[in-house]
Design an enzyme around this catalytic site. Structure first.
Site, PDB file in Angstrom:
ATOM      1  N   GLY A   1     -47.867 -27.936   8.388  1.00 49.03           N
ATOM      2  CA  GLY A   1     -49.171 -28.033   7.725  1.00 49.03           C
ATOM      3  C   GLY A   1     -49.134 -27.473   6.316  1.00 49.03           C
TER       4      GLY A   1
ATOM      5  N   ARG B   1     -39.685 -33.078  22.738  1.00 49.55           N
ATOM      6  CA  ARG B   1     -41.051 -33.137  22.201  1.00 49.55           C
ATOM      7  C   ARG B   1     -42.047 -33.255  23.354  1.00 49.55           C
ATOM      8  NH1 ARG B   1     -38.177 -36.572  18.742  1.00 49.55           N
ATOM      9  NH2 ARG B   1     -38.022 -35.777  16.625  1.00 49.55           N
TER      10      ARG B   1
ATOM     11  N   ASN C   1     -50.124 -28.735  23.800  1.00 47.92           N
ATOM     12  CA  ASN C   1     -50.656 -29.353  22.584  1.00 47.92           C
ATOM     13  C   ASN C   1     -51.825 -30.295  22.860  1.00 47.92           C
ATOM     14  OD1 ASN C   1     -48.969 -27.820  21.091  1.00 47.92           O
ATOM     15  ND2 ASN C   1     -47.599 -29.457  20.438  1.00 47.92           N
TER      16      ASN C   1
ATOM     17  N   ASP D   1     -38.566 -40.481  10.870  1.00 53.13           N
ATOM     18  CA  ASP D   1     -37.370 -41.008  11.539  1.00 53.13           C
ATOM     19  C   ASP D   1     -36.599 -41.940  10.602  1.00 53.13           C
ATOM     20  OD1 ASP D   1     -38.019 -39.616  13.868  1.00 53.13           O
ATOM     21  OD2 ASP D   1     -39.294 -41.239  14.602  1.00 53.13           O
TER      22      ASP D   1
ATOM     23  N   ARG E   1     -34.697 -39.965   8.007  1.00 55.46           N
ATOM     24  CA  ARG E   1     -33.444 -39.410   8.552  1.00 55.46           C
ATOM     25  C   ARG E   1     -32.367 -40.488   8.599  1.00 55.46           C
ATOM     26  NH1 ARG E   1     -36.769 -35.729  12.878  1.00 55.46           N
ATOM     27  NH2 ARG E   1     -36.857 -33.903  11.514  1.00 55.46           N
TER      28      ARG E   1
ATOM     29  N   HIS F   1     -41.780 -41.735  19.133  1.00 58.68           N
ATOM     30  CA  HIS F   1     -41.114 -40.657  18.395  1.00 58.68           C
ATOM     31  C   HIS F   1     -40.342 -39.791  19.386  1.00 58.68           C
ATOM     32  CE1 HIS F   1     -40.366 -37.973  15.141  1.00 58.68           C
ATOM     33  NE2 HIS F   1     -41.190 -37.024  15.517  1.00 58.68           N
TER      34      HIS F   1
HETATM   35  N1  APR Z   1     -56.521 -24.606  15.719  1.00 59.62           N
HETATM   36  C1  APR Z   1     -55.953 -24.463  14.523  1.00 59.62           C
HETATM   37  N2  APR Z   1     -54.653 -24.122  14.361  1.00 59.62           N
HETATM   38  C2  APR Z   1     -53.943 -23.924  15.474  1.00 59.62           C
HETATM   39  C3  APR Z   1     -54.483 -24.071  16.771  1.00 59.62           C
HETATM   40  C4  APR Z   1     -55.842 -24.421  16.873  1.00 59.62           C
HETATM   41  N3  APR Z   1     -56.430 -24.592  18.051  1.00 59.62           N
HETATM   42  N4  APR Z   1     -53.506 -23.807  17.669  1.00 59.62           N
HETATM   43  C5  APR Z   1     -52.394 -23.505  16.979  1.00 59.62           C
HETATM   44  N5  APR Z   1     -52.636 -23.573  15.643  1.00 59.62           N
HETATM   45  C6  APR Z   1     -51.746 -23.315  14.520  1.00 59.62           C
HETATM   46  C7  APR Z   1     -50.860 -22.088  14.763  1.00 59.62           C
HETATM   47  O1  APR Z   1     -51.574 -20.884  14.546  1.00 59.62           O
HETATM   48  C8  APR Z   1     -49.751 -22.332  13.725  1.00 59.62           C
HETATM   49  O2  APR Z   1     -50.016 -21.668  12.501  1.00 59.62           O
HETATM   50  O3  APR Z   1     -50.830 -24.369  14.325  1.00 59.62           O
HETATM   51  C9  APR Z   1     -49.780 -23.846  13.521  1.00 59.62           C
HETATM   52  C10 APR Z   1     -48.463 -24.524  13.910  1.00 59.62           C
HETATM   53  O4  APR Z   1     -47.511 -24.099  13.021  1.00 59.62           O
HETATM   54  P1  APR Z   1     -45.997 -23.798  13.437  1.00 59.62           P
HETATM   55  O5  APR Z   1     -45.971 -22.935  14.647  1.00 59.62           O
HETATM   56  O6  APR Z   1     -45.290 -23.344  12.212  1.00 59.62           O
HETATM   57  O7  APR Z   1     -45.463 -25.236  13.898  1.00 59.62           O
HETATM   58  P2  APR Z   1     -44.999 -26.439  12.954  1.00 59.62           P
HETATM   59  O8  APR Z   1     -43.539 -26.393  12.770  1.00 59.62           O
HETATM   60  O9  APR Z   1     -45.878 -26.506  11.760  1.00 59.62           O
HETATM   61  O10 APR Z   1     -45.296 -27.685  13.902  1.00 59.62           O
HETATM   62  C11 APR Z   1     -46.611 -28.039  14.238  1.00 59.62           C
HETATM   63  O11 APR Z   1     -46.167 -30.387  14.236  1.00 59.62           O
HETATM   64  O12 APR Z   1     -44.162 -31.509  13.928  1.00 59.62           O
HETATM   65  C12 APR Z   1     -45.079 -31.033  14.871  1.00 59.62           C
HETATM   66  O13 APR Z   1     -43.709 -30.538  16.791  1.00 59.62           O
HETATM   67  C13 APR Z   1     -44.464 -29.976  15.769  1.00 59.62           C
HETATM   68  O14 APR Z   1     -46.290 -29.961  17.338  1.00 59.62           O
HETATM   69  C14 APR Z   1     -45.687 -29.276  16.264  1.00 59.62           C
HETATM   70  C15 APR Z   1     -46.611 -29.317  15.048  1.00 59.62           C
END
Ligand code: APR
Length: 308
Positions: free
Chosen positions: A14, A88, A95, A148, A151, A175
């Site tokens: 994000g 995944r 999720n 994808d 890559r 995916h």
């Molecule tokens: N509302 C808002 N934010 C949330 C919530 C929620 N209900 N639940 C979790 N989060 C936030 C977490 O606090 C965290 O900061 O989502 C963020 C996810 O960030 P990372 O743990 O760094 O994960 P990231 O690598 O960004 O991946 C996020 O994208 O590519 C996909 O597989 C990956 O499902 C994963 C997602």
């Protein structure tokens, strides 16, 4: 007035996506996360980077949704990433709950937005966002194919020692490990890949692409973010700037490619209305078989969802 883009999840993917978008300088960005102070800190840092790099959108970090009101595009990256040994699909239950609650909050305040889903397992999370939002299929689309394909293109460029800019590739399907790199539509400077490399070497590149995400998870202990963040931003560009790019995206198929009622990667024309067209690509018999297998794998994960 500038457009408004909300990015939910201020973690690796994000924040990278938000930063890419801020640099484009055409929209304001709202970054939402549940961790107190976290999105606020990231937004402050990115705003300050603007004075060095020379962009000036307003980036707002928040733990609520008030500031997201009236967003043109909402990117959902909230959720758990993969860790080594996880597919995944292993993320599905955790999720699903997160994407459900995020979508609910988002649509209350942005009824006309296009939702770009990034959370994994991607295809299934698109089903969740569509079911919860009740948006038409053109306004719920997933990011997977650009990543994808990136890559696959990078591996081809390395193998042939050519610029990645001259590689045109397309990866379709779900995916997951059953994604379908479409070799018949892959060219380098207009020359079909099949004329440039023997089958055996192409098969190795295809295999590495299919497990490209896992390769990074094994190296980093978590999933990738630079390429995923950039890929999501490219989709947002095409929507917000009405570029009408034809990009591999995860779209709800209603009979296209012989698949009905399922989110799958396909070439999509993305414009201000979201998915404006699902482009038909001629596939070989082998590729069609692989696409069917990929659809079956996606259906299995969708079958685990509480809300189908
Ligand atoms: N509302 C808002 N934010 C949330 C919530 C929620 N209900 N639940 C979790 N989060 C936030 C977490 O606090 C965290 O900061 O989502 C963020 C996810 O960030 P990372 O743990 O760094 O994960 P990231 O690598 O960004 O991946 C996020 O994208 O590519 C996909 O597989 C990956 O499902 C994963 C997602």
């Amino acid at each position: 007035m500038r457009q408004k883009i909300t990015v939910v999840g201020a973690g690796n993917v994000g924040a990278t996506c938000a930063q890419e978008l801020a640099r484009r300088d055409y929209a304001d960005v709202v970054l939402v996360d549940i961790i107190p102070n976290f999105p606020q800190g990231k937004a402050l840092d990115m705003n300050q980077a603007g004075s060095v790099i020379g962009y000036e959108p307003r980036m707002v970090g928040t733990n609520g949704y008030e500031e997201t009101e009236g967003s043109d595009v909402v990117v959902i990256t909230a959720g758990k990433p993969r860790s080594p040994g996880m597919s995944r699909d292993d993320l599905v239950t955790t999720n699903e709950a997160i994407v459900t609650s995020v979508t609910r909050e988002v649509v209350k305040r942005s009824r006309g937005a296009v939702i770009v889903v990034v959370s994994n397992p991607l295809d299934a999370m698109c089903h969740v966002a569509k079911a919860v939002s009740r948006f038409p299929r053109r306004r719920v689309v997933g990011m997977a194919g650009i990543l994808d394909t990136a890559r696959f293109s990078a591996f081809i460029a390395q193998e042939l020692d050519v610029s990645v800019k001259d590689v045109t590739a397309m990866v379709l399907g779900g995916h997951g490990d059953q994604m379908v790199p479409v070799v018949s539509a892959t060219t380098v400077g207009g020359v079909p890949l099949a004329e440039l490399l023997p089958k055996r070497r192409i098969a190795k590149l295809v295999e590495r692409t299919k497990f490209g995400g896992g390769e990074i998870v094994n190296l980093l202990g978590t999933s990738a973010w630079y390429a995923p963040g950039a890929a999501a931003a490219q989709m947002v560009d095409s929507i917000c700037l009405d570029e009408k790019r034809v990009l591999p995206c995860t779209a709800y198929l209603e009979g296209e490619y012989g698949i009905r009622g399922l989110y799958m990667g396909a070439p999509v024309k993305l414009g201000s209305g979201g998915v404006e067209e699902i482009v038909k690509l001629k596939l070989t018999a082998d590729e069609r078989t692989m696409l069917r297998a990929s659809a079956a794998a996606v259906r299995e994960v969708v079958g685990i969802l509480k809300r189908k």
